[in-house]
Motif scaffolding. Sequence first.
Motif, PDB file in Angstrom:
ATOM      1  N   GLY A  15     -66.583  -9.540 -38.921  1.00 42.14           N
ATOM      2  CA  GLY A  15     -65.404  -9.652 -40.082  1.00 42.14           C
ATOM      3  C   GLY A  15     -64.414 -10.632 -39.439  1.00 42.14           C
ATOM      4  N   LEU A  16     -64.369 -10.563 -38.398  1.00 40.52           N
ATOM      5  CA  LEU A  16     -63.123 -11.406 -37.905  1.00 40.52           C
ATOM      6  C   LEU A  16     -63.401 -12.820 -37.771  1.00 40.52           C
ATOM      7  N   GLY A  17     -64.674 -13.172 -37.496  1.00 39.14           N
ATOM      8  CA  GLY A  17     -65.287 -14.455 -37.482  1.00 39.14           C
ATOM      9  C   GLY A  17     -65.328 -15.181 -38.764  1.00 39.14           C
ATOM     10  N   TRP A  18     -65.673 -14.205 -39.769  1.00 39.23           N
ATOM     11  CA  TRP A  18     -65.707 -14.635 -41.112  1.00 39.23           C
ATOM     12  C   TRP A  18     -64.419 -14.791 -41.446  1.00 39.23           C
ATOM     13  N   ARG A  19     -63.335 -14.271 -41.252  1.00 37.25           N
ATOM     14  CA  ARG A  19     -62.248 -14.632 -41.905  1.00 37.25           C
ATOM     15  C   ARG A  19     -61.420 -15.701 -41.267  1.00 37.25           C
ATOM     16  N   LEU A  20     -61.831 -15.968 -39.952  1.00 35.35           N
ATOM     17  CA  LEU A  20     -61.325 -17.091 -39.183  1.00 35.35           C
ATOM     18  C   LEU A  20     -62.054 -18.243 -39.230  1.00 35.35           C
ATOM     19  N   ARG A  21     -63.211 -18.490 -40.236  1.00 34.78           N
ATOM     20  CA  ARG A  21     -64.113 -19.537 -40.177  1.00 34.78           C
ATOM     21  C   ARG A  21     -63.511 -20.514 -40.588  1.00 34.78           C
ATOM     22  N   PRO A  22     -63.508 -21.968 -40.331  1.00 32.47           N
ATOM     23  CA  PRO A  22     -63.205 -23.138 -40.971  1.00 32.47           C
ATOM     24  C   PRO A  22     -63.531 -23.247 -42.456  1.00 32.47           C
ATOM     25  N   LEU A  23     -62.811 -24.154 -43.179  1.00 39.79           N
ATOM     26  CA  LEU A  23     -63.015 -23.954 -44.576  1.00 39.79           C
ATOM     27  C   LEU A  23     -63.987 -25.248 -44.731  1.00 39.79           C
ATOM     28  N   LEU A  24     -64.810 -25.264 -45.557  1.00 42.34           N
ATOM     29  CA  LEU A  24     -65.758 -26.165 -45.845  1.00 42.34           C
ATOM     30  C   LEU A  24     -65.085 -27.604 -46.410  1.00 42.34           C
ATOM     31  N   PRO A  25     -65.537 -28.654 -46.225  1.00 36.95           N
ATOM     32  CA  PRO A  25     -64.824 -29.900 -46.983  1.00 36.95           C
ATOM     33  C   PRO A  25     -65.354 -29.771 -48.475  1.00 36.95           C
ATOM     34  N   PRO A  26     -64.469 -30.428 -49.211  1.00 37.74           N
ATOM     35  CA  PRO A  26     -64.761 -30.615 -50.502  1.00 37.74           C
ATOM     36  C   PRO A  26     -66.146 -31.079 -50.771  1.00 37.74           C
ATOM     37  N   ALA A  27     -66.568 -30.859 -51.841  1.00 35.69           N
ATOM     38  CA  ALA A  27     -68.102 -31.424 -52.386  1.00 35.69           C
ATOM     39  C   ALA A  27     -67.633 -33.150 -52.677  1.00 35.69           C
ATOM     40  N   PRO A  28     -68.512 -34.099 -52.227  1.00 41.42           N
ATOM     41  CA  PRO A  28     -68.056 -35.374 -52.848  1.00 41.42           C
ATOM     42  C   PRO A  28     -68.407 -35.402 -54.175  1.00 41.42           C
ATOM     43  N   LEU A  29     -67.389 -36.220 -54.878  1.00 43.57           N
ATOM     44  CA  LEU A  29     -67.723 -36.598 -56.144  1.00 43.57           C
ATOM     45  C   LEU A  29     -68.911 -37.251 -56.627  1.00 43.57           C
ATOM     46  N   PRO A  30     -69.523 -36.945 -57.648  1.00 39.41           N
ATOM     47  CA  PRO A  30     -70.798 -37.587 -58.016  1.00 39.41           C
ATOM     48  C   PRO A  30     -70.653 -39.004 -58.410  1.00 39.41           C
ATOM     49  N   ARG A  31     -71.402 -39.866 -57.855  1.00 46.03           N
ATOM     50  CA  ARG A  31     -71.138 -41.309 -58.134  1.00 46.03           C
ATOM     51  C   ARG A  31     -72.389 -41.710 -59.070  1.00 46.03           C
ATOM     52  N   PRO A  32     -72.108 -42.473 -60.198  1.00 45.35           N
ATOM     53  CA  PRO A  32     -73.308 -42.816 -60.799  1.00 45.35           C
ATOM     54  C   PRO A  32     -74.139 -43.698 -60.367  1.00 45.35           C
ATOM     55  N   ILE A  33     -75.308 -43.780 -60.367  1.00 40.60           N
ATOM     56  CA  ILE A  33     -76.256 -44.824 -59.581  1.00 40.60           C
ATOM     57  C   ILE A  33     -76.336 -46.179 -60.613  1.00 40.60           C
ATOM     58  N   PRO A  34     -76.010 -47.155 -59.944  1.00 37.37           N
ATOM     59  CA  PRO A  34     -76.059 -48.370 -60.712  1.00 37.37           C
ATOM     60  C   PRO A  34     -77.461 -48.656 -61.256  1.00 37.37           C
ATOM     61  N   VAL A  35     -77.608 -49.111 -62.665  1.00 40.21           N
ATOM     62  CA  VAL A  35     -78.847 -49.392 -62.930  1.00 40.21           C
ATOM     63  C   VAL A  35     -78.837 -51.023 -63.236  1.00 40.21           C
ATOM     64  N   ARG A  36     -79.846 -51.651 -62.812  1.00 43.26           N
ATOM     65  CA  ARG A  36     -79.827 -53.100 -62.798  1.00 43.26           C
ATOM     66  C   ARG A  36     -80.492 -53.572 -64.548  1.00 43.26           C
ATOM     67  N   VAL A  37     -80.032 -54.142 -65.059  1.00 47.37           N
ATOM     68  CA  VAL A  37     -80.641 -54.445 -66.478  1.00 47.37           C
ATOM     69  C   VAL A  37     -80.887 -56.012 -66.522  1.00 47.37           C
ATOM     70  N   ASP A  38     -82.029 -56.151 -66.804  1.00 46.10           N
ATOM     71  CA  ASP A  38     -82.479 -57.856 -67.022  1.00 46.10           C
ATOM     72  C   ASP A  38     -81.776 -58.146 -68.279  1.00 46.10           C
ATOM     73  N   LEU A  39     -80.730 -59.209 -68.412  1.00 48.73           N
ATOM     74  CA  LEU A  39     -80.001 -59.208 -69.573  1.00 48.73           C
ATOM     75  C   LEU A  39     -80.731 -60.440 -70.404  1.00 48.73           C
ATOM     76  N   SER A  40     -81.563 -61.259 -69.659  1.00 46.98           N
ATOM     77  CA  SER A  40     -82.493 -62.394 -70.292  1.00 46.98           C
ATOM     78  C   SER A  40     -83.308 -61.854 -71.239  1.00 46.98           C
ATOM     79  N   ARG A  41     -83.946 -60.744 -71.200  1.00 53.09           N
ATOM     80  CA  ARG A  41     -84.805 -60.377 -72.058  1.00 53.09           C
ATOM     81  C   ARG A  41     -84.393 -59.576 -73.523  1.00 53.09           C
TER      82      ARG A  41
END
Length: 127
Positions: A64-90
């Motif tokens: 219980g003491l170890g649980w109370r004194l545990r370090p906080l987890l870093p915040p989750a990274p923000l989701p980034r959109p995956i770039p989609v390549r589009v062939d504009l010539s078609r």
Amino acid sequence: MPPSHSSRPLFAGVRLLAFIPATLAALGLAAGWLNLPPLDDLPPTALGVLAGLLSAMGFLLGYGLGWRLRPLLPPAPLPRPIPVRVDLSRLSTEQLYRELERMNREALRSRPARRALAPWPGTRLKK
């Protein structure tokens, strides 16, 4: 994504269930401290049970003491959109217009970048 449920009510219930018998045992021990027989008179089984209870309480207190004194987890990274390549010539003129409008809306909604990226692979930006 973070979990949609929380385990805090469960931990609160477990703590409450562990706190009540520990409190009653401590009160009983405090009330009957003077009436306890010497440990030499106890049978080996009772000594083993007593040692097990003491080690279990020490483990629970340490956990219980170890649980109370545990370090906080870093915040989750923000989701980034995956770039989609589009062939504009078609694309037709109408499709090209829609795609450029969509890319413009995404660029306006996104956060500023530190450096500009080339819009297509293989092209270089002029400095």
